[in-house]
Design an enzyme around this catalytic site. Structure first.
Site, mmCIF file in Angstrom:
data_model
loop_
_atom_site.group_PDB
_atom_site.id
_atom_site.type_symbol
_atom_site.label_atom_id
_atom_site.label_comp_id
_atom_site.label_asym_id
_atom_site.label_seq_id
_atom_site.Cartn_x
_atom_site.Cartn_y
_atom_site.Cartn_z
ATOM 1 N N TYR A 53 27.508 100.044 34.633
ATOM 2 C CA TYR A 53 27.951 100.235 33.252
ATOM 3 C C TYR A 53 27.206 101.402 32.601
ATOM 4 C CZ TYR A 53 29.954 95.578 34.044
ATOM 5 O OH TYR A 53 30.637 94.511 34.564
ATOM 6 N N TYR A 191 35.469 87.147 33.869
ATOM 7 C CA TYR A 191 35.321 88.439 33.168
ATOM 8 C C TYR A 191 36.635 88.857 32.504
ATOM 9 C CZ TYR A 191 36.934 91.492 37.200
ATOM 10 O OH TYR A 191 37.622 92.140 38.194
HETATM 11 P P1 NAP Z 1 36.956 91.537 27.292
HETATM 12 O O1 NAP Z 1 35.690 90.854 27.046
HETATM 13 O O2 NAP Z 1 38.141 90.730 27.696
HETATM 14 O O3 NAP Z 1 37.387 92.400 26.022
HETATM 15 C C1 NAP Z 1 36.519 93.251 25.341
HETATM 16 C C2 NAP Z 1 37.281 93.874 24.181
HETATM 17 O O4 NAP Z 1 37.723 92.841 23.309
HETATM 18 C C3 NAP Z 1 36.454 94.830 23.342
HETATM 19 O O5 NAP Z 1 37.310 95.878 22.967
HETATM 20 C C4 NAP Z 1 36.071 94.001 22.119
HETATM 21 O O6 NAP Z 1 35.952 94.773 20.947
HETATM 22 C C5 NAP Z 1 37.277 93.103 21.987
HETATM 23 N N1 NAP Z 1 36.926 91.820 21.356
HETATM 24 C C6 NAP Z 1 36.048 90.902 21.818
HETATM 25 N N2 NAP Z 1 35.992 89.855 20.990
HETATM 26 C C7 NAP Z 1 36.852 90.125 19.968
HETATM 27 C C8 NAP Z 1 37.233 89.434 18.793
HETATM 28 N N3 NAP Z 1 36.718 88.234 18.499
HETATM 29 N N4 NAP Z 1 38.141 90.004 17.973
HETATM 30 C C9 NAP Z 1 38.663 91.205 18.276
HETATM 31 N N5 NAP Z 1 38.344 91.932 19.364
HETATM 32 C C10 NAP Z 1 37.438 91.390 20.212
HETATM 33 O O7 NAP Z 1 36.814 92.671 28.412
HETATM 34 P P2 NAP Z 1 35.662 93.219 29.369
HETATM 35 O O8 NAP Z 1 34.627 93.926 28.606
HETATM 36 O O9 NAP Z 1 36.365 93.945 30.458
HETATM 37 O O10 NAP Z 1 35.070 91.896 30.058
HETATM 38 C C11 NAP Z 1 33.948 91.201 29.564
HETATM 39 C C12 NAP Z 1 32.729 91.460 30.414
HETATM 40 O O11 NAP Z 1 32.930 91.039 31.758
HETATM 41 C C13 NAP Z 1 32.370 92.932 30.577
HETATM 42 O O12 NAP Z 1 31.826 93.488 29.395
HETATM 43 C C14 NAP Z 1 31.449 92.866 31.751
HETATM 44 O O13 NAP Z 1 30.173 92.377 31.356
HETATM 45 C C15 NAP Z 1 32.190 91.863 32.644
HETATM 46 N N6 NAP Z 1 33.134 92.499 33.589
HETATM 47 C C16 NAP Z 1 32.859 92.371 34.917
HETATM 48 C C17 NAP Z 1 33.709 92.945 35.858
HETATM 49 C C18 NAP Z 1 33.386 92.808 37.311
HETATM 50 O O14 NAP Z 1 34.008 93.486 38.144
HETATM 51 N N7 NAP Z 1 32.458 91.953 37.668
HETATM 52 C C19 NAP Z 1 34.864 93.649 35.450
HETATM 53 C C20 NAP Z 1 35.141 93.709 34.090
HETATM 54 C C21 NAP Z 1 34.278 93.131 33.178
HETATM 55 P P3 NAP Z 1 34.554 95.298 20.307
HETATM 56 O O15 NAP Z 1 33.723 95.777 21.456
HETATM 57 O O16 NAP Z 1 34.990 96.326 19.368
HETATM 58 O O17 NAP Z 1 33.888 94.129 19.622
#
Ligand code: NAP
Length: 277
Positions: A53, A191
């Site tokens: 990241y 995730y």
């Molecule tokens: P996510 O958590 O599904 O979505 C993140 C997005 O949703 C951001 O734009 C955030 O906005 C928004 N959001 C979150 N809560 C909200 C709310 N209550 N109201 C409105 N918008 C909201 O996507 P992700 O970041 O891909 O997945 C989460 C975590 O999983 C990652 O950060 C990472 O740590 C992990 N991950 C792991 C892998 C892997 O291959 N192992 C792949 C993908 C992700 P703001 O930031 O503006 O608040």
């Protein structure tokens, strides 16, 4: 706080904090640190990061956010597949620890399968564990076949978690991987639990959430948290979003609500390849 049990018997928060993209925009740094700290205040004390990241930028921000509060946190990071050789894993872990400003990780994951044999990565993880640099190790993006293969690798039964894509619009794991993990007592870390905010734009889901007096993000997270042995790690770079997400812990998915969610996003009817983002 709802918790999920690791194979060791230790309980960890079922709702944590994701950090992909955190640290990518220097101007958002203060807000992102504030969001992570707000999450810790609310008991969302499992933080997920990775060397990938922002090529270390996310780990540096997490390090800043948890400074002075390390003992409150269950800290998770991941090794790049191309670093996951016997020696490369150890070196990558040392770099992550330095950026995070800590002497140990609670959980260290192989980010996805690459060219290095699982046996080598597992041997490195076990060495790191013996040295006190990590407390547990796990994997990410491994499907049911991979998990069965891992079980046959020396030390492979020590896996503590598998982090995979799981949300309302990505329910494939319910067919095979999730039941397998549940049967083995190994948590799934879901995730992208709000599908990187795309679920939040679904008008039908918004209407259902409004009917129940909750936000769309809360409803999407509650769906994931309703499953046994599943940890959700939404990323939110704003404290207001973290607060909103914490509210998901109060939602009960009734049979009626589950049926309504199934009508919008049906469960899988056959095995499908594990999806990745
Ligand atoms: P996510 O958590 O599904 O979505 C993140 C997005 O949703 C951001 O734009 C955030 O906005 C928004 N959001 C979150 N809560 C909200 C709310 N209550 N109201 C409105 N918008 C909201 O996507 P992700 O970041 O891909 O997945 C989460 C975590 O999983 C990652 O950060 C990472 O740590 C992990 N991950 C792991 C892998 C892997 O291959 N192992 C792949 C993908 C992700 P703001 O930031 O503006 O608040």
């Amino acid at each position: 706080m709802k918790t999920v049990r690791l194979p060791s018997g230790e309980n960890v928060p079922a709702l944590g904090l994701g950090t992909w993209m955190i640290g990518d925009d220097a101007q958002r740094r203060a807000d992102e640190i504030a969001a992570l700290r707000r999450g810790m205040d609310l008991g969302l004390s499992l933080i997920d990061t990775a060397e990938m990241y922002g090529e270390g930028a996310s780990e540096r921000i997490v390090g800043e956010a948890i400074a002075g509060r390390r003992t409150e946190i269950f800290l998770v990071s991941k090794v790049y597949p191309h670093n996951a050789s016997r020696e490369g894993t150890v070196a990558a872990c040392e770099r992550s620890l330095k950026r995070l400003g800590t002497d140990h990780l609670d959980l260290y994951l192989l980010h996805w399968r690459g060219q290095h044999p699982l046996a080598e990565t597992v041997a490195a993880f076990e060495g790191l564990k013996a040295a006190g640099k990590i407390r547990y190790w796990g994997v990410s993006n491994l499907d049911a076949g991979d998990m069965n293969e891992l079980k046959g690798v020396p030390g492979g039964s020590g896996v503590a978690a598998n982090q995979v894509l799981y949300n309302l619009s990505r329910r494939g794991i319910e067919w095979d991987l999730l039941p397998l993990m549940q049967a083995r007592g190994i948590p799934v870390m879901a995730y992208s639990p709000v599908e990187q905010a795309r679920l939040l734009k679904d008008r039908r889901l918004a209407a259902l959430a409004a009917d129940h007096g909750v936000s769309v993000a809360q409803l999407a997270l509650a769906f994931v948290l309703d499953r046994d042995g599943v940890i959700a790690i939404p990323k939110a770079g704003r404290a207001a979003h973290v607060e909103d997400n914490a509210g998901a812990l109060d939602i009960v998915i009734t049979d009626e609500l589950r049926a309504a969610l199934n009508a919008l996003y049906p469960p899988p009817r056959r095995a499908t390849p594990l999806e990745m983002i």
